[in-house]
Design a protein around this motif. Structure first.
Motif, mmCIF file in Angstrom:
data_model
loop_
_atom_site.group_PDB
_atom_site.id
_atom_site.type_symbol
_atom_site.label_atom_id
_atom_site.label_comp_id
_atom_site.label_asym_id
_atom_site.label_seq_id
_atom_site.Cartn_x
_atom_site.Cartn_y
_atom_site.Cartn_z
ATOM 1 N N LYS A 43 50.206 -53.898 -44.834
ATOM 2 C CA LYS A 43 51.533 -53.259 -43.746
ATOM 3 C C LYS A 43 51.029 -53.650 -42.399
ATOM 4 C CE LYS A 43 53.742 -49.066 -43.070
ATOM 5 N NZ LYS A 43 53.865 -47.579 -43.144
ATOM 6 N N ASP A 44 49.986 -53.227 -41.978
ATOM 7 C CA ASP A 44 49.576 -53.355 -40.556
ATOM 8 C C ASP A 44 49.461 -54.556 -40.138
ATOM 9 O OD1 ASP A 44 49.079 -50.597 -40.461
ATOM 10 O OD2 ASP A 44 46.866 -50.758 -40.545
ATOM 11 N N ALA A 45 48.998 -55.586 -41.017
ATOM 12 C CA ALA A 45 49.064 -57.173 -40.704
ATOM 13 C C ALA A 45 50.443 -57.430 -40.463
ATOM 14 C CB ALA A 45 48.326 -57.792 -41.792
ATOM 15 N N ASN A 46 51.423 -56.863 -40.731
ATOM 16 C CA ASN A 46 52.667 -57.454 -40.791
ATOM 17 C C ASN A 46 53.558 -56.674 -39.789
ATOM 18 O OD1 ASN A 46 52.701 -59.871 -42.519
ATOM 19 N ND2 ASN A 46 52.358 -58.335 -44.000
ATOM 20 N N ALA A 47 52.927 -55.598 -39.167
ATOM 21 C CA ALA A 47 53.662 -54.574 -38.288
ATOM 22 C C ALA A 47 54.004 -55.133 -37.007
ATOM 23 C CB ALA A 47 52.811 -53.415 -38.259
ATOM 24 N N GLY A 48 53.406 -56.165 -36.704
ATOM 25 C CA GLY A 48 53.869 -56.721 -35.172
ATOM 26 C C GLY A 48 53.302 -56.114 -33.966
ATOM 27 N N GLY A 49 52.235 -55.468 -34.214
ATOM 28 C CA GLY A 49 51.530 -54.967 -32.929
ATOM 29 C C GLY A 49 51.902 -53.503 -32.620
ATOM 30 N N PRO A 50 51.336 -52.906 -31.566
ATOM 31 C CA PRO A 50 51.641 -51.725 -30.956
ATOM 32 C C PRO A 50 53.138 -51.377 -30.622
ATOM 33 C CG PRO A 50 50.367 -52.629 -29.379
ATOM 34 C CD PRO A 50 50.606 -53.622 -30.545
ATOM 35 N N LYS A 51 53.667 -52.406 -30.096
ATOM 36 C CA LYS A 51 55.170 -52.482 -29.515
ATOM 37 C C LYS A 51 56.225 -52.280 -30.615
ATOM 38 C CE LYS A 51 53.976 -55.085 -25.299
ATOM 39 N NZ LYS A 51 54.178 -56.114 -24.351
ATOM 40 N N PRO A 52 57.090 -51.109 -30.385
ATOM 41 C CA PRO A 52 57.887 -50.952 -31.256
ATOM 42 C C PRO A 52 58.961 -52.131 -31.549
ATOM 43 C CG PRO A 52 57.998 -49.201 -29.898
ATOM 44 C CD PRO A 52 56.974 -50.188 -29.272
ATOM 45 N N ASP A 53 59.140 -52.812 -30.460
ATOM 46 C CA ASP A 53 60.102 -53.965 -30.727
ATOM 47 C C ASP A 53 59.549 -55.385 -31.027
ATOM 48 O OD1 ASP A 53 59.138 -54.233 -28.145
ATOM 49 O OD2 ASP A 53 60.661 -54.577 -27.119
ATOM 50 N N SER A 54 58.161 -55.329 -31.385
ATOM 51 C CA SER A 54 57.789 -56.716 -31.425
ATOM 52 C C SER A 54 57.526 -57.062 -32.924
ATOM 53 C CB SER A 54 56.243 -56.571 -30.920
ATOM 54 O OG SER A 54 55.319 -57.896 -31.199
ATOM 55 N N ILE A 55 58.005 -58.218 -33.489
ATOM 56 C CA ILE A 55 57.740 -58.411 -34.643
ATOM 57 C C ILE A 55 56.736 -59.751 -35.030
ATOM 58 C CG2 ILE A 55 59.801 -57.700 -35.538
ATOM 59 C CD1 ILE A 55 60.917 -60.704 -35.144
ATOM 60 N N ARG A 56 56.236 -60.133 -34.033
ATOM 61 C CA ARG A 56 55.271 -61.209 -33.891
ATOM 62 C C ARG A 56 53.813 -60.685 -34.563
ATOM 63 N NH1 ARG A 56 54.730 -65.099 -29.400
ATOM 64 N NH2 ARG A 56 53.215 -63.570 -28.845
ATOM 65 N N VAL A 57 53.254 -61.406 -35.355
ATOM 66 C CA VAL A 57 51.979 -61.069 -35.996
ATOM 67 C C VAL A 57 50.998 -61.293 -34.877
ATOM 68 C CG1 VAL A 57 50.231 -61.799 -37.760
ATOM 69 C CG2 VAL A 57 52.640 -61.481 -38.251
ATOM 70 N N GLN A 58 51.067 -62.210 -33.953
ATOM 71 C CA GLN A 58 50.174 -62.482 -32.799
ATOM 72 C C GLN A 58 50.087 -61.333 -31.999
ATOM 73 O OE1 GLN A 58 52.810 -64.241 -33.717
ATOM 74 N NE2 GLN A 58 52.721 -66.449 -33.081
ATOM 75 N N PRO B 198 36.313 -38.762 -47.685
ATOM 76 C CA PRO B 198 36.158 -39.772 -48.529
ATOM 77 C C PRO B 198 37.067 -40.653 -48.065
ATOM 78 C CG PRO B 198 36.918 -37.945 -49.742
ATOM 79 C CD PRO B 198 36.472 -37.265 -48.625
ATOM 80 N N LEU B 199 37.116 -41.874 -48.014
ATOM 81 C CA LEU B 199 37.927 -42.924 -48.233
ATOM 82 C C LEU B 199 38.952 -42.836 -49.029
ATOM 83 C CD1 LEU B 199 35.824 -46.074 -47.102
ATOM 84 C CD2 LEU B 199 37.045 -44.849 -45.369
ATOM 85 N N PRO B 200 40.228 -43.446 -48.586
ATOM 86 C CA PRO B 200 41.416 -43.440 -49.584
ATOM 87 C C PRO B 200 40.992 -44.353 -50.827
ATOM 88 C CG PRO B 200 42.242 -43.724 -47.463
ATOM 89 C CD PRO B 200 40.818 -43.546 -47.322
ATOM 90 N N PRO B 201 41.549 -44.414 -51.748
ATOM 91 C CA PRO B 201 41.336 -45.449 -52.822
ATOM 92 C C PRO B 201 41.670 -46.985 -52.433
ATOM 93 C CG PRO B 201 42.860 -43.985 -53.755
ATOM 94 C CD PRO B 201 42.613 -43.471 -52.250
ATOM 95 N N TYR B 202 40.801 -47.717 -52.888
ATOM 96 C CA TYR B 202 40.631 -49.272 -52.412
ATOM 97 C C TYR B 202 42.239 -49.911 -52.425
ATOM 98 C CZ TYR B 202 39.995 -54.396 -52.311
ATOM 99 O OH TYR B 202 40.206 -55.696 -51.898
ATOM 100 N N GLU B 203 42.847 -49.520 -53.542
ATOM 101 C CA GLU B 203 44.443 -50.179 -53.453
ATOM 102 C C GLU B 203 45.167 -49.649 -52.380
ATOM 103 O OE1 GLU B 203 45.734 -52.600 -55.083
ATOM 104 O OE2 GLU B 203 43.705 -53.175 -55.850
ATOM 105 N N GLN B 204 44.996 -48.298 -51.917
ATOM 106 C CA GLN B 204 45.912 -47.869 -50.924
ATOM 107 C C GLN B 204 45.439 -48.422 -49.592
ATOM 108 O OE1 GLN B 204 45.751 -43.424 -51.115
ATOM 109 N NE2 GLN B 204 46.571 -43.165 -49.027
ATOM 110 N N ARG B 205 44.162 -48.474 -49.367
ATOM 111 C CA ARG B 205 43.668 -49.391 -48.235
ATOM 112 C C ARG B 205 44.317 -50.729 -48.179
ATOM 113 N NH1 ARG B 205 37.720 -48.819 -48.635
ATOM 114 N NH2 ARG B 205 37.904 -48.566 -50.519
ATOM 115 N N LEU B 206 44.117 -51.470 -49.014
ATOM 116 C CA LEU B 206 44.577 -52.820 -49.015
ATOM 117 C C LEU B 206 46.051 -52.806 -48.578
ATOM 118 C CD1 LEU B 206 43.706 -55.585 -49.591
ATOM 119 C CD2 LEU B 206 44.093 -55.482 -52.162
ATOM 120 N N GLN B 207 46.833 -51.820 -49.423
ATOM 121 C CA GLN B 207 48.351 -51.956 -48.993
ATOM 122 C C GLN B 207 48.613 -51.441 -47.476
ATOM 123 O OE1 GLN B 207 50.223 -48.971 -51.494
ATOM 124 N NE2 GLN B 207 52.250 -49.634 -51.186
ATOM 125 N N GLN B 208 47.835 -50.417 -47.159
ATOM 126 C CA GLN B 208 48.201 -50.198 -45.593
ATOM 127 C C GLN B 208 47.634 -51.396 -44.854
ATOM 128 O OE1 GLN B 208 49.538 -47.483 -44.364
ATOM 129 N NE2 GLN B 208 49.454 -48.496 -42.577
#
Length: 121
Positions: free
Chosen positions: A26-41, A13-23
């Motif tokens: 977090k992902d949208a502001n993570a800056g991509g797959p490169k550890p040193d990147s902070i650009r949402v683009q 089963p999927l995690p609860p909606y609020e947990q998925r929304l929070q994640q």
């Protein structure tokens, strides 16, 4: 013509909606797959990170096996080859690499190139 669609229920089963929304936030502001990147683009830019992402999603979908690994590895080999061809092109120069065609051999994780008729090597 009639088409039938079958829907399957996930085994986990999927995690609860609020947990998925929070994640998702977090992902949208993570800056991509490169550890040193902070650009949402950069969140859409995977580059060489895409191969592990493909494996991850294939595993999540329950379709990852040796055949899928061979397919992903062959894609990477073609991607690497095309990247080298592209890097050898001067800005504004002919982009004939875009017209190359490939014959895949997934079992061997290899490919054969059919160069564009306009290729300049």
């Amino acid at each position: 013509t009639t088409h039938t669609t079958t829907t399957t229920t996930p085994t986990t089963p999927l995690p609860p909606y609020e947990q998925r929304l929070q994640q998702a936030k977090k992902d949208a502001n993570a800056g991509g797959p490169k550890p040193d990147s902070i650009r949402v683009q950069d969140t859409h830019f995977l580059g060489n990170f895409q191969w592990d992402a493909c494996r991850k999603y294939a595993k999540l979908a329950g379709v990852y096996n040796d055949e899928m690994e061979n397919y992903i590895s062959t894609n990477k080999a073609i991607y690497d080859y095309a990247g080298e061809r592209r890097k050898g092109t001067a800005p504004g120069g002919p982009d004939t690499y875009r017209y190359d065609k490939y014959i895949r051999n997934d079992k061997e994780k290899s490919f054969q190139v059919i160069l564009s008729e306009h290729a300049i090597l």
